[in-house]
Design a protein around this motif. Structure first.
Motif, short mmCIF file in Angstrom:
data_model
loop_
_atom_site.label_atom_id
_atom_site.label_comp_id
_atom_site.label_asym_id
_atom_site.label_seq_id
_atom_site.Cartn_x
_atom_site.Cartn_y
_atom_site.Cartn_z
N ILE A 21 0.93 -1.13 0.01
CA ILE A 21 0.06 -0.08 0.12
C ILE A 21 0.84 1.22 0.15
O ILE A 21 2.03 1.38 0.73
N ARG A 22 0.35 2.21 -0.85
CA ARG A 22 1.04 3.57 -0.45
C ARG A 22 0.99 4.11 0.61
O ARG A 22 -0.01 4.18 1.10
N PHE A 23 2.02 4.60 1.30
CA PHE A 23 1.92 4.91 2.90
C PHE A 23 2.65 6.44 3.16
O PHE A 23 3.67 6.69 2.71
N HIS A 24 1.90 7.18 4.00
CA HIS A 24 2.46 8.56 4.44
C HIS A 24 2.56 8.26 5.81
O HIS A 24 1.30 8.24 6.41
N ALA A 25 3.66 8.15 6.36
CA ALA A 25 3.46 7.87 7.90
C ALA A 25 4.02 9.08 8.48
O ALA A 25 5.12 9.68 8.22
N SER A 26 3.12 9.39 9.67
CA SER A 26 3.50 10.58 10.28
C SER A 26 3.92 10.32 11.45
O SER A 26 3.53 9.52 12.55
N ARG A 27 5.16 11.06 11.78
CA ARG A 27 5.89 10.75 13.03
C ARG A 27 5.35 11.74 14.02
O ARG A 27 5.57 13.14 13.92
N GLY A 28 4.30 11.54 14.77
CA GLY A 28 3.55 12.20 15.91
C GLY A 28 4.65 12.45 16.96
O GLY A 28 5.78 12.17 17.14
N GLY A 29 4.02 13.01 18.17
CA GLY A 29 4.88 13.15 19.39
C GLY A 29 3.46 13.63 20.40
O GLY A 29 2.93 14.36 20.03
N MET A 30 4.18 13.47 21.73
CA MET A 30 3.52 14.00 22.73
C MET A 30 4.58 14.57 23.91
O MET A 30 5.43 13.88 23.99
N SER A 31 4.53 15.74 24.17
CA SER A 31 5.70 16.37 25.01
C SER A 31 5.12 17.10 26.17
O SER A 31 5.82 17.42 27.13
N LEU A 32 3.81 17.03 26.23
CA LEU A 32 3.04 17.99 27.30
C LEU A 32 2.26 16.91 28.21
O LEU A 32 1.20 16.60 27.95
N GLY A 33 3.15 16.55 29.22
CA GLY A 33 2.43 15.54 30.12
C GLY A 33 1.61 16.22 31.36
O GLY A 33 1.47 17.44 31.34
N GLU A 34 0.89 15.23 31.94
CA GLU A 34 0.07 15.77 33.06
C GLU A 34 0.68 16.69 34.12
O GLU A 34 0.10 17.67 34.37
N SER A 35 1.88 16.50 34.53
CA SER A 35 2.61 17.40 35.50
C SER A 35 2.98 18.81 34.82
O SER A 35 3.13 19.74 35.73
N ARG A 36 2.68 19.04 33.70
CA ARG A 36 2.96 20.16 33.11
C ARG A 36 1.71 20.86 32.73
O ARG A 36 1.68 21.90 31.81
N GLY A 37 0.53 20.14 32.83
CA GLY A 37 -0.74 20.60 32.43
C GLY A 37 -1.48 20.20 31.35
O GLY A 37 -2.44 20.57 30.83
N GLY A 38 -0.68 19.05 30.77
CA GLY A 38 -1.23 18.31 29.74
C GLY A 38 -2.18 17.29 29.94
O GLY A 38 -2.50 16.97 31.38
N LEU A 39 -2.77 16.67 29.06
CA LEU A 39 -3.73 15.45 29.27
C LEU A 39 -3.25 14.16 29.50
O LEU A 39 -3.31 13.25 30.32
N PRO A 40 -1.91 13.89 28.77
CA PRO A 40 -1.40 12.47 28.90
C PRO A 40 -0.60 12.09 29.94
O PRO A 40 -0.09 13.43 30.68
N PRO A 41 -0.62 11.17 30.86
CA PRO A 41 0.28 10.66 31.96
C PRO A 41 1.71 11.05 31.40
O PRO A 41 2.10 10.68 30.11
N ASP A 42 2.51 11.53 32.26
CA ASP A 42 3.99 11.74 32.10
C ASP A 42 4.70 10.57 31.05
O ASP A 42 5.50 10.74 30.55
N ARG A 43 4.37 9.19 31.61
CA ARG A 43 5.05 8.29 31.22
C ARG A 43 4.83 7.84 29.65
O ARG A 43 5.61 7.10 29.04
N VAL A 44 3.93 8.35 29.04
CA VAL A 44 3.81 8.37 27.53
C VAL A 44 4.07 9.51 26.74
O VAL A 44 4.03 9.64 25.64
N VAL A 45 4.89 10.56 27.44
CA VAL A 45 5.52 11.70 26.60
C VAL A 45 6.89 11.34 26.46
O VAL A 45 7.59 10.80 27.23
N GLN A 46 7.41 12.19 25.47
CA GLN A 46 8.76 12.23 25.14
C GLN A 46 9.35 13.77 25.25
O GLN A 46 8.59 14.62 24.98
N ASP A 47 10.67 13.89 25.46
CA ASP A 47 11.26 15.21 25.41
C ASP A 47 11.25 15.68 24.05
O ASP A 47 11.45 14.76 23.16
N GLU A 48 11.27 17.10 23.86
CA GLU A 48 11.34 17.67 22.79
C GLU A 48 12.36 17.19 21.52
O GLU A 48 12.23 16.96 20.46
N GLU A 49 13.69 17.29 22.24
CA GLU A 49 14.74 17.00 21.31
C GLU A 49 14.75 15.66 20.99
O GLU A 49 15.18 15.23 19.93
N THR A 50 14.46 14.59 21.54
CA THR A 50 14.03 13.10 21.19
C THR A 50 13.15 13.05 20.16
O THR A 50 13.41 12.27 19.14
#
Ligand SMILES: [Zn+2]
Length: 452
Positions: free
Chosen positions: A148-177
């Motif tokens: 299949i022809r494929f457009h793969a989006s490299r997503g990311g989450m960097s704003l965890g709960e402890s900084r006011g975001g919705l996802p728990p901190d353990r599923v976010v990554q830092d921005e440099e990574t």
């Protein structure tokens, strides 16, 4: 690759400028690209391979513009069955934290096989969780095996709960990574030229899971490399409230401030956009992935597709992730789009042919491709054929093109991508699905058991 002749299709839907629907139609294909389209009698009579499609409707391959393939592992999870977006996400994040590279690969095989069997030839996916050993490479491998022809989006989450975001901190990554991995996959996989089979997209997840800094840096990086940008935007009232409270502006204005409008950007959903925001989308050529089933499933609302079409916004269709659909059937999505636009009282809000246009030309435009979405000389040989002599179309053959949208969605009998047969007699040719489904179910059960 040689030559391929397709002939005697009952109706061949071109989606060309005149929207021709050719009776007893056919295609002549050389090295994966279409060189001639027309009535069978006007085409060459010989080729290396000949496909006789008597009794079939032929469509340009459908194009999916929004998905999260890994979510096929968490369909119909009981606690997330009757929840709105934020509750649904908070229920599923702990399960998704168990995701592995193997699970991403196997779920991509399942979701992409489903898409192919619904007549889809180009899929875009949005992977934004990278726990354990997960990489974007895992789903690209699955797409290549299926053809299949494929457009793969490299997503990311960097704003965890402890900084006011919705996802728990353990599923976010830092921005440099996140940014370093975006660079890595672009350099490893992105094909810029015509007929590209793999493209990379940069796709920070959503306003409530990503910082403005990452949004800005992503836009800069994408434009340096000439790749496209994708994110969730204006999906729910909760998200709108979050943006007003945290950023002091509505989602569309927030995105515009960060450089997230333009003909290289498409947003998923755009349910809660007002007239001025629709005008902004049209003026800036920002695209949208309309995901009607997901919007109904999560009670998010009805995207103003009719108003967006009238304003000239570029619109494609997306099945969205299989935890909010809970299928990967693009033909079914075209039907849902048609039905949902009518539900508030306008029976002419979207016609069957307009729904098919969103699923083909619309998707191609949103993904920035002029080489797919229509059956015309110069375009890639991406098409799907549906046998018309079946129970579900009985009584509708005075208009087979409308039947394919109005009647219950059926499996494609033949699917060709880049001139290569990837579905034959209603079966995937590249992968034996039986063992894949077994493995998928085992992985799904493990993830859910571990999270409980
Ligand atoms: Zn989504």
């Amino acid at each position: 690759m040689g030559t391929l002749l397709v002939r005697h299709a009952e109706v061949l839907v071109t989606m060309d400028a005149g929207r021709r629907e050719i009776r007893d139609g056919g295609l002549f294909i050389r090295d994966g690209a279409i060189t001639a389209v027309g009535p069978t009698g006007e085409l060459p009579t010989e080729a290396d391979q000949v496909l006789d499609l008597r009794g079939h409707l032929v469509l340009p391959g459908l194009i999916n513009t929004h998905h999260h393939l890994y979510q096929t592992l968490t369909r119909a999870v009981p606690a997330a069955q009757d929840a709105d977006l934020f509750t649904w996400l908070k229920t599923l994040y702990p399960i998704w934290a168990r995701l592995t590279g193997e699970a991403v690969y196997v779920s991509a095989l399942v979701g992409l096989a489903e898409l192919l069997l619904s007549g889809c030839t180009t899929a875009s996916d949005h992977l934004y969780l990278f726990p354990n050993d997960v990489t974007l490479d895992d789903e690209i491998r699955a797409a290549r095996e299926l053809g299949i022809r494929f457009h793969a989006s490299r997503g990311g989450m960097s704003l965890g709960e402890s900084r006011g975001g919705l996802p728990p901190d353990r599923v976010v990554q830092d921005e440099e990574t996140i940014l370093a991995d975006c660079r890595r996959v672009i350099e490893a996989y992105h094909e810029a030229g015509p007929y590209a089979m793999t493209r990379i997209v940069i796709a920070p997840c959503s306003p409530f899971s990503v910082t403005p800094q990452l949004m800005r840096a992503s836009a800069e990086m994408a434009r340096t490399y000439g790749v496209r940008l994708h994110t969730h935007l204006a999906e729910t009232k909760d998200e709108e409230q979050f943006c007003l409270e945290r950023f002091g502006r509505r989602p569309a204005a927030y995105a515009a401030d960060l450089g997230w409008t333009g003909d290289d950007v498409w947003w998923a959903h755009s349910v809660h956009v007002n007239a001025a925001e629709i005008e902004l989308m049209a003026r800036s050529a920002t695209g949208v992935a309309h995901c009607p089933t997901s919007n109904m499933r999560l009670a998010s609302g009805i995207a103003p597709v009719r108003a967006m079409r009238a304003a000239g916004v570029r619109i494609g269709l997306g099945v969205d992730g299989s935890a909010s659909n809970d299928s990967s059937n693009l033909l079914a999505e075209a039907r849902q789009a048609l039905l949902l636009q009518r539900v508030t009282g306008d029976p002419g809000a979207l016609t069957a042919r307009q729904a098919l246009e969103l699923a083909t030309l619309g998707g191609a435009s949103v993904l920035g491709r002029e080489d797919i979405g229509a059956l015309m000389p110069g375009r890639a040989a991406d098409f799907a054929a549906f046998r018309l002599n079946r129970l579900e179309y009985a009584g509708a053959l005075h208009d087979p093109v409308a039947a394919i949208v109005f009647c219950a969605p059926q499996r494609a009998d033949l699917v060709v991508v880049n001139g290569r047969i990837v579905v034959s007699e209603g079966q995937i040719t590249g992968v034996d699905l039986g063992p894949v489904i077994e493995r998928h179910n085992r992985l799904s059960q493990q993830m859910i058991d571990q999270a409980m």
